[in-house]
Design an enzyme around this catalytic site. Structure first.
Site, PDB file in Angstrom:
ATOM      1  N   ARG A  27       0.827  -1.212   0.000  1.00 27.68           N
ATOM      2  CA  ARG A  27       0.000   0.000   0.000  1.00 27.68           C
ATOM      3  C   ARG A  27       0.861   1.261   0.000  1.00 27.68           C
ATOM      4  O   ARG A  27       0.503   2.263  -0.627  1.00 27.68           O
ATOM      5  CB  ARG A  27      -0.939  -0.034   1.207  1.00 27.68           C
ATOM      6  CG  ARG A  27      -2.079  -1.064   0.975  1.00 27.68           C
ATOM      7  CD  ARG A  27      -2.680  -1.536   2.263  1.00 27.68           C
ATOM      8  NE  ARG A  27      -3.847  -2.388   2.068  1.00 27.68           N
ATOM      9  CZ  ARG A  27      -3.809  -3.710   1.801  1.00 27.68           C
ATOM     10  NH1 ARG A  27      -2.641  -4.330   1.656  1.00 27.68           N
ATOM     11  NH2 ARG A  27      -4.929  -4.406   1.647  1.00 27.68           N
ATOM     12  N   GLY A  95      -1.296 -11.764  -5.433  1.00 27.39           N
ATOM     13  CA  GLY A  95      -2.715 -11.440  -5.575  1.00 27.39           C
ATOM     14  C   GLY A  95      -3.003 -10.014  -5.143  1.00 27.39           C
ATOM     15  O   GLY A  95      -3.828  -9.314  -5.742  1.00 27.39           O
ATOM     16  N   ARG A 123      -5.824 -17.794  -9.940  1.00 28.48           N
ATOM     17  CA  ARG A 123      -6.593 -17.305  -8.785  1.00 28.48           C
ATOM     18  C   ARG A 123      -7.787 -16.435  -9.214  1.00 28.48           C
ATOM     19  O   ARG A 123      -7.735 -15.753 -10.230  1.00 28.48           O
ATOM     20  CB  ARG A 123      -5.655 -16.548  -7.831  1.00 28.48           C
ATOM     21  CG  ARG A 123      -4.634 -17.514  -7.231  1.00 28.48           C
ATOM     22  CD  ARG A 123      -3.722 -16.855  -6.250  1.00 28.48           C
ATOM     23  NE  ARG A 123      -4.433 -16.389  -5.069  1.00 28.48           N
ATOM     24  CZ  ARG A 123      -3.870 -15.655  -4.119  1.00 28.48           C
ATOM     25  NH1 ARG A 123      -2.599 -15.326  -4.224  1.00 28.48           N
ATOM     26  NH2 ARG A 123      -4.574 -15.266  -3.084  1.00 28.48           N
ATOM     27  N   ASP A 319      -4.025 -15.734   6.909  1.00 28.92           N
ATOM     28  CA  ASP A 319      -2.730 -16.179   6.373  1.00 28.92           C
ATOM     29  C   ASP A 319      -1.955 -17.027   7.377  1.00 28.92           C
ATOM     30  O   ASP A 319      -0.948 -17.652   7.029  1.00 28.92           O
ATOM     31  CB  ASP A 319      -1.871 -14.971   5.980  1.00 28.92           C
ATOM     32  CG  ASP A 319      -2.442 -14.246   4.768  1.00 28.92           C
ATOM     33  OD1 ASP A 319      -3.199 -14.866   4.003  1.00 28.92           O
ATOM     34  OD2 ASP A 319      -2.126 -13.055   4.594  1.00 28.92           O
TER      35      ASP A 319
HETATM   36  C1  S3P Z   1      -4.108  -9.147   1.862  1.00 26.17           C
HETATM   37  C2  S3P Z   1      -5.362  -9.618   2.106  1.00 26.17           C
HETATM   38  C3  S3P Z   1      -5.662 -11.042   2.311  1.00 26.17           C
HETATM   39  C4  S3P Z   1      -4.406 -11.833   2.619  1.00 26.17           C
HETATM   40  C5  S3P Z   1      -3.266 -11.490   1.700  1.00 26.17           C
HETATM   41  C6  S3P Z   1      -2.923 -10.021   1.826  1.00 26.17           C
HETATM   42  C7  S3P Z   1      -3.914  -7.690   1.648  1.00 26.17           C
HETATM   43  O1  S3P Z   1      -6.228 -11.570   1.134  1.00 26.17           O
HETATM   44  O2  S3P Z   1      -4.682 -13.207   2.547  1.00 26.17           O
HETATM   45  O3  S3P Z   1      -2.116 -12.252   2.011  1.00 26.17           O
HETATM   46  O4  S3P Z   1      -2.777  -7.202   1.723  1.00 26.17           O
HETATM   47  O5  S3P Z   1      -4.930  -7.007   1.405  1.00 26.17           O
HETATM   48  P1  S3P Z   1      -7.810 -11.426   0.802  1.00 26.17           P
HETATM   49  O6  S3P Z   1      -8.110  -9.995   0.592  1.00 26.17           O
HETATM   50  O7  S3P Z   1      -8.012 -12.229  -0.434  1.00 26.17           O
HETATM   51  O8  S3P Z   1      -8.515 -11.997   1.994  1.00 26.17           O
END
Ligand code: S3P
Length: 435
Positions: A27, A95, A123, A319
Site C-alpha cells: 500500500r 494477488g 486465482r 494467512d
Molecule cells: C491481503 C489480504 C488477504 C491476505 C493477503 C494479503 C492484503 O487476502 O490473505 O495475504 O494485503 O490485502 P484477501 O483480501 O483475499 O482476503
C-alpha cells in the site's frame, strides 16, 4: 529447485526483527505513487510480492528510487499522474498487487493489462472485476474475466454501494482505490464474517483522504486536496512473525522477542487464538506508527490445548492458518478451524496442501470443506515434504521440522522469499538447525 533440511531444535532464544509488513509495504508503494510529492518509506519488504508492486508502479510511469538498502523513495505523480503502460504489468505471484492495481488503474483511467505467474493466473478475479464493472470499468480476462491476465479499461467511474461477497481486504481496497476517482461517494460494506485488514483506509486517512470507517462500512470519495506524501517506517509483519511465534511456543526452553510487529486488530487473529490455547505471549513497548499500532511480541514455550478458530478470528488471521495447523499438532485435544473456505483460493488450496503435507509427518489432521480438524499432541516424524510453491506452507513445514524427530526435508523453498526473505537466517540466529 532448492530445499531446506531441518533438525529437531533444542531451544530458540533471542531478539529479532522480521521484515516489513507485506500488506502495508504494497500500500505504501501504491499510494505513494498517487501522492503529490516524494514519499520516503523505510523498511519496505523486499520480497517477491512487493518487488512485483514496485515493478508495476514503475511501469505506470512512477519513479521509485532506492537510495540505500532500506529506503524507498516513491516520486508521487498525483492522483491523475499515472501513465498508460506500454507493456502488460507483471504481478508475479502476488494477488494483492493484481487486485489493488486493478482498482487503482480502473479509477485512474489508464488502460492496463495485468498478468502474473502460473500460480497467480489460476486465482479468482471475478471478485474485483464485478464491482469495478459496476463502477463503469471494462474488465476482461480469461473465462469471462474470472481469471488473469486481466485487461482493465476505466476512467469516469461512478460511486457504488457494495456489500463484499467475501471477507477480502484486497477486494475492499480495490473498490476504495477506484472510489478515489468517483464524483459520488463509494460505500463498501464489510462481509458479515468480520472486518478485513484496514491498512488502505488507515494510510489514506494519514495522507489526508476523506476515507471514513463507520462500523462495518467504508466510505470513499474523491479527495479535494492532493494526497500528502508518506514518511514512514513499515512495521514488522505479524504474518511473518507468526512462524517464529509458533516455533518458540512449541520448542521447550524457548524465549523469543519479535521487535516492532504490526498489532493492528485486523491482523491479530493468530495471537488471540494462540493465547486462548494457553500460549505465553505478551506485548511490550506498544506504540503507533503512521496510524498503525505496533509493539514487541515476547513469546515463551508453553504447553498448548486445542481450540476452535472460526468467524472473525479467521478473517483476522487467514494467512496464519497453515502455521496454526502446525501448532495444533502439538496441542492437547482437538483443534477445529472452520469458516475458512477462502484458504482454498490462496497461493495453493491451503486446506488440501496443509493436510497432505502435515499427514506425511504423522499429523492427525482432516480436511473439511471450510477448514480442518487436528487431534493432538502427535509426535511428528521427519520425512520429505513439499511446499507446492506456497511460501506460507514452506515456512509452516520448516517449523514442523523443528519439533519432528530426526530430519525433515522441505522441498521447493525458493518461494519463501515471496514474503519472508531471510527466514532461514533468522531461524538459525535463534538456534534453529537448518541446512
Ligand atoms: C491481503 C489480504 C488477504 C491476505 C493477503 C494479503 C492484503 O487476502 O490473505 O495475504 O494485503 O490485502 P484477501 O483480501 O483475499 O482476503
Amino acid at each position: 529447485m532448492s530445499q531446506i533440511t531441518v533438525q529437531r531444535a533444542e531451544s530458540l532464544r533471542g531478539r529479532v526483527r522480521v521484515p516489513g509488513d507485506k500488506s502495508i509495504s504494497h500500500r505504501a508503494v501504491l499510494l505513494g505513487a498517487i501522492a503529490q510529492g516524494d514519499s520516503c518509506i523505510r523498511g519496505v519488504l523486499r520480497g517477491g510480492d512487493c518487488l512485483a508492486t514496485i515493478g508495476c508502479i514503475r511501469g505506470l510511469g512512477v519513479t521509485v528510487d532506492e537510495p540505500d538498502g532500506d529506503t524507498l523513495v516513491v516520486r508521487g505523480r498525483g492522483l491523475d499522474g499515472l501513465q498508460e503502460p506500454s507493456n502488460p504489468l507483471d504481478c508475479r505471484s502476488s494477488g494483492t498487487t493484481m487486485r489493488l492495481l486493478a482498482g487503482l488503474v480502473a479509477g485512474a483511467g489508464v488502460m492496463t493489462v495485468l498478468s502474473g505467474s502460473g500460480q497467480l493466473n489460476r486465482r479468482p478475479m471475478a471478485r474485483v472485476a464485478e464491482p469495478l464493472r459496476r463502477m463503469g470499468a471494462t474488465v476482461l480476462g480469461r473465462q469471462g474475466g474470472r481469471l488473469p491476465p486481466l485487461a482493465v479499461q476505466g476512467g469516469r467511474l461512478h460511486g457504488i454501494d457494495y456489500a463484499l461477497p467475501v471477507a477480502s481486504a484486497q477486494v475492499k481496497s480495490a473498490i476504495v482505490l477506484a472510489g478515489l476517482y468517483t464524483p459520488e461517494l463509494t460505500v463498501v460494506h464489510e462481509h458479515p464474517q468480520g472486518i478485513s485488514r484496514d491498512h488502505t483506509e488507515r494510510m489514506l486517512r494519514a495522507m489526508g483522504a476523506p476515507i471514513h470507517s463507520l462500523g462495518a462500512r467504508v466510505l470513499s470519495e474523491r479527495p479535494t486536496h492532493p494526497l500528502q506524501p508518506l514518511d514512514l517506517e513499515i512495521p514488522a509483519d505479524m504474518s511473518s512473525a507468526a512462524f517464529l511465534m509458533v516455533a518458540a511456543l512449541l520448542t521447550p526452553g524457548s524465549r523469543v522477542e519479535l521487535a516492532a510487529v504490526t498489532l493492528n486488530p485486523t491482523r491479530t487473529g493468530l495471537y488471540d487464538v494462540l493465547t486462548a490455547m494457553g500460549g505465553q505471549l505478551t506485548v511490550e513497548n506498544a506504540h503507533e506508527v503512521a496510524g498503525e499500532p505496533v509493539g514487541d511480541v515476547v513469546v515463551a514455550h508453553a504447553p498448548l490445548r486445542g481450540t476452535t478458530a472460526a468467524g472473525e478470528a479467521v478473517v483476522r488471521g487467514i494467512d496464519e492458518l497453515p502455521i496454526l495447523a502446525v501448532a495444533a499438532t502439538q496441542a492437547h485435544g482437538t483443534t477445529v478451524v472452520r469458516d475458512a473456505a477462502e484458504l482454498r483460493v490462496k497461493e495453493t488450496d491451503r486446506i488440501a496442501t496443509v493436510v497432505e503435507e502435515l499427514r506425511k509427518l504423522g499429523a492427525q489432521i482432516e480436511a473439511r470443506p471450510d477448514g480442518f480438524i487436528v487431534e493432538g499432541p502427535t509426535a511428528l516424524r521427519g520425512c520429505t515434504v513439499d511446499s507446492h510453491g506456497d511460501h506460507r506452507l514452506a515456512m509452516a513445514l520448516i517449523v514442523a521440522g523443528l519439533v519432528a524427530d530426526g530430519e525433515t526435508v522441505v522441498r521447493d523453498t525458493d518461494c519463501i522469499s515471496d514474503s519472508f526473505p531471510g527466514f532461514e537466517r533468522l531461524l538459525v540466529r535463534l538456534g534453529g538447525k537448518l541446512g
